[in-house]
Write a protein that holds these residues in place. Structure first.
Motif, PDB file in Angstrom:
ATOM      1  N   LYS A  77       3.817 -46.384  47.928  1.00  0.00           N
ATOM      2  CA  LYS A  77       2.513 -46.944  48.324  1.00  0.00           C
ATOM      3  C   LYS A  77       1.600 -47.062  47.117  1.00  0.00           C
ATOM      4  O   LYS A  77       1.668 -46.237  46.200  1.00  0.00           O
ATOM      5  N   ILE A  78       0.707 -48.057  47.182  1.00  0.00           N
ATOM      6  CA  ILE A  78      -0.280 -48.176  46.115  1.00  0.00           C
ATOM      7  C   ILE A  78      -1.433 -47.223  46.376  1.00  0.00           C
ATOM      8  O   ILE A  78      -1.992 -47.193  47.470  1.00  0.00           O
ATOM      9  N   ILE A  79      -1.736 -46.439  45.362  1.00  0.00           N
ATOM     10  CA  ILE A  79      -2.865 -45.513  45.498  1.00  0.00           C
ATOM     11  C   ILE A  79      -4.137 -46.205  45.042  1.00  0.00           C
ATOM     12  O   ILE A  79      -5.192 -46.051  45.634  1.00  0.00           O
ATOM     13  N   GLU A  80      -4.027 -46.981  43.967  1.00  0.00           N
ATOM     14  CA  GLU A  80      -5.207 -47.692  43.475  1.00  0.00           C
ATOM     15  C   GLU A  80      -4.778 -48.803  42.530  1.00  0.00           C
ATOM     16  O   GLU A  80      -3.765 -48.676  41.839  1.00  0.00           O
ATOM     17  N   ILE A  81      -5.545 -49.886  42.513  1.00  0.00           N
ATOM     18  CA  ILE A  81      -5.368 -50.924  41.495  1.00  0.00           C
ATOM     19  C   ILE A  81      -6.706 -51.101  40.804  1.00  0.00           C
ATOM     20  O   ILE A  81      -7.709 -51.357  41.474  1.00  0.00           O
ATOM     21  N   SER A  82      -6.723 -50.943  39.484  1.00  0.00           N
ATOM     22  CA  SER A  82      -7.985 -51.157  38.760  1.00  0.00           C
ATOM     23  C   SER A  82      -7.720 -51.261  37.266  1.00  0.00           C
ATOM     24  O   SER A  82      -6.627 -50.947  36.812  1.00  0.00           O
ATOM     25  N   PRO A  83      -8.707 -51.705  36.492  1.00  0.00           N
ATOM     26  CA  PRO A  83      -8.550 -51.658  35.030  1.00  0.00           C
ATOM     27  C   PRO A  83      -8.409 -50.196  34.602  1.00  0.00           C
ATOM     28  O   PRO A  83      -8.974 -49.320  35.272  1.00  0.00           O
ATOM     29  N   PRO A  84      -7.677 -49.923  33.510  1.00  0.00           N
ATOM     30  CA  PRO A  84      -7.464 -48.527  33.128  1.00  0.00           C
ATOM     31  C   PRO A  84      -8.767 -47.752  32.914  1.00  0.00           C
ATOM     32  O   PRO A  84      -8.829 -46.559  33.204  1.00  0.00           O
ATOM     33  N   GLU A  85      -9.806 -48.442  32.456  1.00  0.00           N
ATOM     34  CA  GLU A  85     -11.075 -47.742  32.165  1.00  0.00           C
ATOM     35  C   GLU A  85     -11.716 -47.153  33.420  1.00  0.00           C
ATOM     36  O   GLU A  85     -12.485 -46.189  33.322  1.00  0.00           O
ATOM     37  N   LEU A 127       0.944 -43.159  30.216  1.00  0.00           N
ATOM     38  CA  LEU A 127      -0.452 -43.506  30.442  1.00  0.00           C
ATOM     39  C   LEU A 127      -1.054 -44.217  29.256  1.00  0.00           C
ATOM     40  O   LEU A 127      -1.831 -45.151  29.410  1.00  0.00           O
ATOM     41  N   ASP A 128      -0.692 -43.777  28.050  1.00  0.00           N
ATOM     42  CA  ASP A 128      -1.293 -44.416  26.875  1.00  0.00           C
ATOM     43  C   ASP A 128      -0.816 -45.863  26.753  1.00  0.00           C
ATOM     44  O   ASP A 128      -1.553 -46.727  26.290  1.00  0.00           O
ATOM     45  N   GLU A 129       0.397 -46.117  27.240  1.00  0.00           N
ATOM     46  CA  GLU A 129       0.905 -47.489  27.201  1.00  0.00           C
ATOM     47  C   GLU A 129       0.109 -48.386  28.161  1.00  0.00           C
ATOM     48  O   GLU A 129      -0.312 -49.488  27.814  1.00  0.00           O
ATOM     49  N   ALA A 130      -0.118 -47.859  29.365  1.00  0.00           N
ATOM     50  CA  ALA A 130      -0.912 -48.612  30.348  1.00  0.00           C
ATOM     51  C   ALA A 130      -2.323 -48.837  29.808  1.00  0.00           C
ATOM     52  O   ALA A 130      -2.888 -49.921  29.920  1.00  0.00           O
ATOM     53  N   GLU A 131      -2.870 -47.804  29.181  1.00  0.00           N
ATOM     54  CA  GLU A 131      -4.238 -47.883  28.665  1.00  0.00           C
ATOM     55  C   GLU A 131      -4.328 -48.885  27.518  1.00  0.00           C
ATOM     56  O   GLU A 131      -5.284 -49.644  27.408  1.00  0.00           O
ATOM     57  N   ALA A 132      -3.314 -48.878  26.648  1.00  0.00           N
ATOM     58  CA  ALA A 132      -3.357 -49.751  25.473  1.00  0.00           C
ATOM     59  C   ALA A 132      -3.116 -51.212  25.844  1.00  0.00           C
ATOM     60  O   ALA A 132      -3.650 -52.111  25.197  1.00  0.00           O
ATOM     61  N   LEU A 133      -2.308 -51.452  26.868  1.00  0.00           N
ATOM     62  CA  LEU A 133      -1.857 -52.823  27.112  1.00  0.00           C
ATOM     63  C   LEU A 133      -2.461 -53.499  28.333  1.00  0.00           C
ATOM     64  O   LEU A 133      -2.735 -54.692  28.299  1.00  0.00           O
ATOM     65  N   ALA A 134      -2.608 -52.737  29.407  1.00  0.00           N
ATOM     66  CA  ALA A 134      -2.796 -53.402  30.696  1.00  0.00           C
ATOM     67  C   ALA A 134      -4.227 -53.866  30.932  1.00  0.00           C
ATOM     68  O   ALA A 134      -5.183 -53.154  30.614  1.00  0.00           O
ATOM     69  N   ASP A 135      -4.368 -55.063  31.496  1.00  0.00           N
ATOM     70  CA  ASP A 135      -5.661 -55.502  31.999  1.00  0.00           C
ATOM     71  C   ASP A 135      -5.963 -54.743  33.282  1.00  0.00           C
ATOM     72  O   ASP A 135      -7.088 -54.338  33.528  1.00  0.00           O
ATOM     73  N   ARG A 136      -4.918 -54.595  34.110  1.00  0.00           N
ATOM     74  CA  ARG A 136      -5.066 -53.803  35.339  1.00  0.00           C
ATOM     75  C   ARG A 136      -3.823 -52.944  35.549  1.00  0.00           C
ATOM     76  O   ARG A 136      -2.729 -53.311  35.119  1.00  0.00           O
ATOM     77  N   VAL A 137      -4.037 -51.850  36.245  1.00  0.00           N
ATOM     78  CA  VAL A 137      -2.949 -50.899  36.516  1.00  0.00           C
ATOM     79  C   VAL A 137      -2.871 -50.664  38.015  1.00  0.00           C
ATOM     80  O   VAL A 137      -3.896 -50.477  38.669  1.00  0.00           O
ATOM     81  N   ALA A 138      -1.657 -50.681  38.560  1.00  0.00           N
ATOM     82  CA  ALA A 138      -1.452 -50.208  39.936  1.00  0.00           C
ATOM     83  C   ALA A 138      -0.768 -48.859  39.840  1.00  0.00           C
ATOM     84  O   ALA A 138       0.281 -48.750  39.213  1.00  0.00           O
TER      85      ALA A 138
END
Ligand code: ATP
Length: 284
Positions: free
Chosen positions: A211-219, A194-205
């Motif tokens: 199945k995709i549960i959600e796509i959004s910015p980590p914030e 999670l910290d990697e997604a939070e530190a790097l990603a503009d958006r997270v799926a």
């Protein structure tokens, strides 16, 4: 012509009659760092390998840099030049040194980066003359990344890139990824962290069970930004607790009432991990 670096509509893939990918839709914009987050067996690697052209899909539409990776025809080689891939398990070339390997791979690409600067960028300068089989797990992973970016890819796939890294190596790796993004590289990464997604990603799926549960910015994942904060403190010898959307205001009011310091004050918000576990918990 697609305006996204990656476009997926209704993607499915079954193994032995069971869905590994059960209808995924997503778009990754050029220049974006996009993370796919999900538990073991969620379908991350299957999805990514379909995008890379290494696995076939059962149904759905896929475009990667404008082309269908399953129907490239004679575009195959020019398309491959434009993408970089760092797989979960690395190929073995044990008897070559880091320097020999990076220089060797550079010859395959028309727009190769300078091998020495890639060695430096991936933090391998001190190990450049060591044989690959003598590298630690984290150093090998950095070599994988060096080989993934040597051809100056427009789009880089990173499958769980920092598994086995120590904390310092992870931070250094994150800086490298941000640098590549600043140079304009589009990056799709899968991760358990999670910290990697939070530190790097503009958006997270977030995906689970194919199945995709959600796509959004980590914030804002899981409505995190809307979640109420829990303010706890001690007043008049008793513990108090309040759920609030305006914690700053509440703390100011309590502080004014108490004439300054608030005993045992805490303001607690749900972490990304709390939200994520809640999201995937409902799916498994
Ligand atoms: P991990 O985080 O463990 O790498 P993942 O999200 O990448 O997991 P996948 O590797 O895509 O998940 O696997 C999704 C599902 O498909 C799993 O249930 C897995 O057992 C199954 N699966 C993957 N590859 C194959 C295969 N080649 N043959 C049969 N089943 C497969």
């Amino acid at each position: 012509m697609s305006t996204s670096a990656i476009s997926i509509k209704g993607l499915t893939k079954k193994y032995d009659g069971k869905f590994a990918v059960a209808g995924i839709d997503l778009e990754v914009a050029y220049g974006e760092i996009f993370a796919i987050l999900g538990p073991n067996g969620a379908g991350k690697t299957t999805t990514v390998e379909i995008l890379e052209g290494y696995r076939s899909r059962d149904s759905g539409e896929v475009r990667v840099l404008g082309d269908d990776p399953q129907a490239l025809g004679e575009k195959k080689y020019s398309w491959r030049e434009r993408i970089g891939i760092v797989l979960q398990s690395s190929a073995d070339a044990g008897d070559l040194s880091v320097r020999e390997t990076v220089h060797h791979f550079a010859k395959y690409y028309e727009r190769a980066k300078d091998p020495e600067s890639v060695i430096a960028l991936t933090g391998l300068s001190e190990k450049a003359d060591d044989k690959i089989r003598n590298l630690s797990g984290g150093q090998r992973r950095r070599l994988d990344v060096a080989l993934g970016i040597i051809g100056s890819p427009e789009l880089l796939f990173l499958d769980e890139p920092t598994t086995g890294f120590d904390p310092e190596a992870r931070r250094a790796f994150w800086e490298l990824i941000k640098q590549l993004r600043d140079e304009g590289t589009t990056i799709l990464l899968t991760t358990h962290y999670l910290d990697e997604a939070e530190a790097l990603a503009d958006r997270v799926a977030v995906i689970a069970g194919g199945k995709i549960i959600e796509i959004s910015p980590p914030e804002t994942l899981g409505g995190r930004h809307l979640a109420q904060a829990r303010v706890t403190w001690v007043e008049g010898g008793k513990s108090h607790e309040r759920l609030t959307s305006t914690p700053t205001n509440d703390v100011a009011t309590i502080s004014a009432r108490l004439g300054g310091e608030i005993p045992e004050l805490q303001v607690i918000r749900p972490s990304l991990e709390d939200i994520y576990l809640q999201m995937i918990g409902g799916q498994e």
